[in-house]
Design an enzyme around this catalytic site. Sequence first.
Site, short mmCIF file in Angstrom:
data_model
loop_
_atom_site.label_atom_id
_atom_site.label_comp_id
_atom_site.label_asym_id
_atom_site.label_seq_id
_atom_site.Cartn_x
_atom_site.Cartn_y
_atom_site.Cartn_z
N ASP A 1 34.23 45.94 40.22
CA ASP A 1 35.25 45.60 39.23
C ASP A 1 35.61 46.85 38.41
OD1 ASP A 1 36.91 44.41 37.42
OD2 ASP A 1 35.35 43.23 36.39
N LYS B 1 38.55 49.62 33.05
CA LYS B 1 37.37 49.57 32.17
C LYS B 1 37.16 50.94 31.53
CE LYS B 1 34.84 45.77 34.27
NZ LYS B 1 34.85 44.89 33.07
N ASP C 1 29.02 42.81 40.10
CA ASP C 1 29.96 41.75 39.77
C ASP C 1 30.08 40.70 40.89
OD1 ASP C 1 31.44 40.76 37.69
OD2 ASP C 1 33.31 41.72 38.29
N ASP D 1 41.53 42.70 34.18
CA ASP D 1 40.07 42.77 34.17
C ASP D 1 39.45 41.37 34.07
OD1 ASP D 1 37.60 43.92 34.23
OD2 ASP D 1 37.63 44.67 32.17
N GLU E 1 39.51 39.15 36.27
CA GLU E 1 39.83 38.85 37.67
C GLU E 1 38.93 37.76 38.25
OE1 GLU E 1 37.84 41.17 36.69
OE2 GLU E 1 36.13 40.69 37.97
N ARG F 1 37.92 34.87 37.09
CA ARG F 1 38.45 33.51 36.97
C ARG F 1 39.61 33.29 37.94
NH1 ARG F 1 39.25 34.50 30.68
NH2 ARG F 1 37.46 35.79 31.23
N1 BES Z 1 32.90 41.47 35.38
C1 BES Z 1 33.35 41.38 34.05
C2 BES Z 1 32.34 40.71 33.11
C3 BES Z 1 31.05 41.44 32.91
C4 BES Z 1 30.93 42.33 31.87
C5 BES Z 1 29.97 41.22 33.73
C6 BES Z 1 29.75 42.99 31.68
C7 BES Z 1 28.78 41.88 33.54
C8 BES Z 1 28.67 42.77 32.52
C9 BES Z 1 34.64 40.59 33.98
O1 BES Z 1 35.44 40.62 35.10
C10 BES Z 1 35.41 41.12 32.84
O2 BES Z 1 35.78 42.25 32.90
N2 BES Z 1 35.60 40.30 31.83
C11 BES Z 1 36.31 40.69 30.68
C12 BES Z 1 37.25 39.59 30.35
C13 BES Z 1 38.36 40.00 29.44
C14 BES Z 1 39.18 41.12 30.01
C15 BES Z 1 39.22 38.81 29.20
C16 BES Z 1 35.30 40.90 29.55
O3 BES Z 1 34.31 40.18 29.48
O4 BES Z 1 35.50 41.82 28.77
ZN ZN Z 2 34.47 41.01 36.90
ZN ZN Z 3 36.80 42.29 35.11
#
Ligand code: BES
Ligand code: ZN
Ligand code: ZN
Length: 533
Positions: free
Chosen positions: A282, A289, A300, A359, A361, A363
């Site tokens: 991711d 990120k 991920d 990000d 993604e 869901r």
């Molecule tokens: N894969 C990440 C969530 C994640 C973060 C998993 C840290 C493990 C460790 C996910 O796809 C993500 O980026 N989520 C975002 C959502 C936001 C952009 C709405 C998040 O949690 O910041």
């Molecule tokens: Zn993710």
């Molecule tokens: Zn993400």
Amino acid sequence: MSFTLDAGRFTAKSPRRNVFVFVETGSTTQKYGRMTPEAEALDERLNGAISYSLRGSRFSGAMGEMHKVTFPDARGLSAISQVVLVGVGKLSSLERRDFWHLGMRLAKQADALGLKDASICLGAPEVKPGLTEAALALVEGMHMALYRFETFKSEMKPHQLARFEELTVLTNDRTARELLAGWPGTLALLEATDSARNAANLPPNTANPQFMAAEAEKLSKHGIKVTVLDEKQLTKLGMNLMMAVGGNAAEADQPRLVIMEYNGAGKDAPKTAIVGKGIMFDTGGYNIKIQGSMAGMKFDMCGAAAVLGTMQALAARKPRVNVVGVMACAMNMIGSVPFLPDSVYKSYKGLFVEIGNTDAEGRLVLADAMAYTIEKYAPAQLVDLATLTGACMAALGGSYAGLFTNTQALGNALRKAGDDMGERLWPLPVDDVYAAKPKVADVNNDGAPYGGASTGAVFLKKFAGTTPWAHLDIAGVGNKDKTPGTPEHLPSGATGFGVRLLTRWLETQQEEVADASAKASKKRGRGRPRKAA
Ligand code: BES
Ligand code: ZN
Ligand code: ZN
């Protein structure tokens, strides 16, 4: 890792050179810990050397304490060269998961002492989970703590090669018998957990969606029916969210929806679906990120890895349940596909989804995977596992995964299984007040600065429809490297979280179905004579 287990009666079987034995917290008269009956017997065998050593120590038998007694002239006295006394507090208050944690601690200690083999005395019959379950949990913990991911270590030092590998459990006859009977099934479960850990630990340039499909295919010779949908089929079927997220990857890394079917109950028995987020890496996409948040995003796909491991465990353990396991595998990359904030896609379910954040993604791929699974397989219940939000990680750390559900009873059953296995869940709300507001479409995938774990869950709920559904957000528990709270003695990297929990939960259902049908036939049996009278 090879790991052999032997078991036998305490008095009949001679202990190995190294012996672990439990000691409880002492009463006021015995400040140095209360010996369990087997510790006492051992003490007697060693002419009181254990109690003598204890009296001169500060060891109190509290959980977490250890005290080592060594016998330099072992060959003359008995075969025993060292006894490690392990504090357990109060044995009768320990749950199954506490024995699992204890096992991890023992393994850590055995490793630190450089032991190759050991015996463990386990006699107290009053333990809560029952002696056999306690012993199995202990061995599970040992195995899980001893795992190492060494695929890319080209040079191993001698101490890294020498591993703890043989355990003898000294107990009563019945437990020894039950333990040996239960061991192959437990080993299969542990190997399945290792498969999940291996898949998740592999780097993203090795483990792509095609790799997950190939791992699934391996299960087909063990009675699992495997179907893989490639990018062409996904496009044709209208899984536009899957393709939006995964379409920017190179041709060799295009998305795959991997479906594994295990049928252990009759053809007409209800199905359970388990669906895992399989983002092989991711980057965040165009909502890239920031520095520091991207490393580790190979994990991920821990949700998909848990589904893979669970299917492997089912194939080996053969419970009487029907399960369809689905892995939504894709790489979230940057490229020429206009997967952009403000893009709008028609989902497989038909709802229009506007992209608030590339990000978020997970869901998106889950939405298509869940809708497809529900339409095609009509499961009676569906559980998804996903490293979905940093927000869940912030809320619960590594100690609990977030549990979100539209069906209380389903949530409770999952929690019970997690409590038993040391993979614990804590409920969080799924309430529309957390929903992201769409501007031009039906729904928006964006997150929220506060309550973001629930925002993710509310989005997924739309795609579960009326199917009883639970969502496990495993962002904090999937790997050990970033979050405090994951079991201390698990090795770094993937934890395999979910494999043991799901397998346990699925197998309980088999028992429940059997109970229900036994009750029903009993009722019918009672009903007949009354009618006749
Ligand atoms: N894969 C990440 C969530 C994640 C973060 C998993 C840290 C493990 C460790 C996910 O796809 C993500 O980026 N989520 C975002 C959502 C936001 C952009 C709405 C998040 O949690 O910041
Ligand atoms: Zn993710
Ligand atoms: Zn993400």
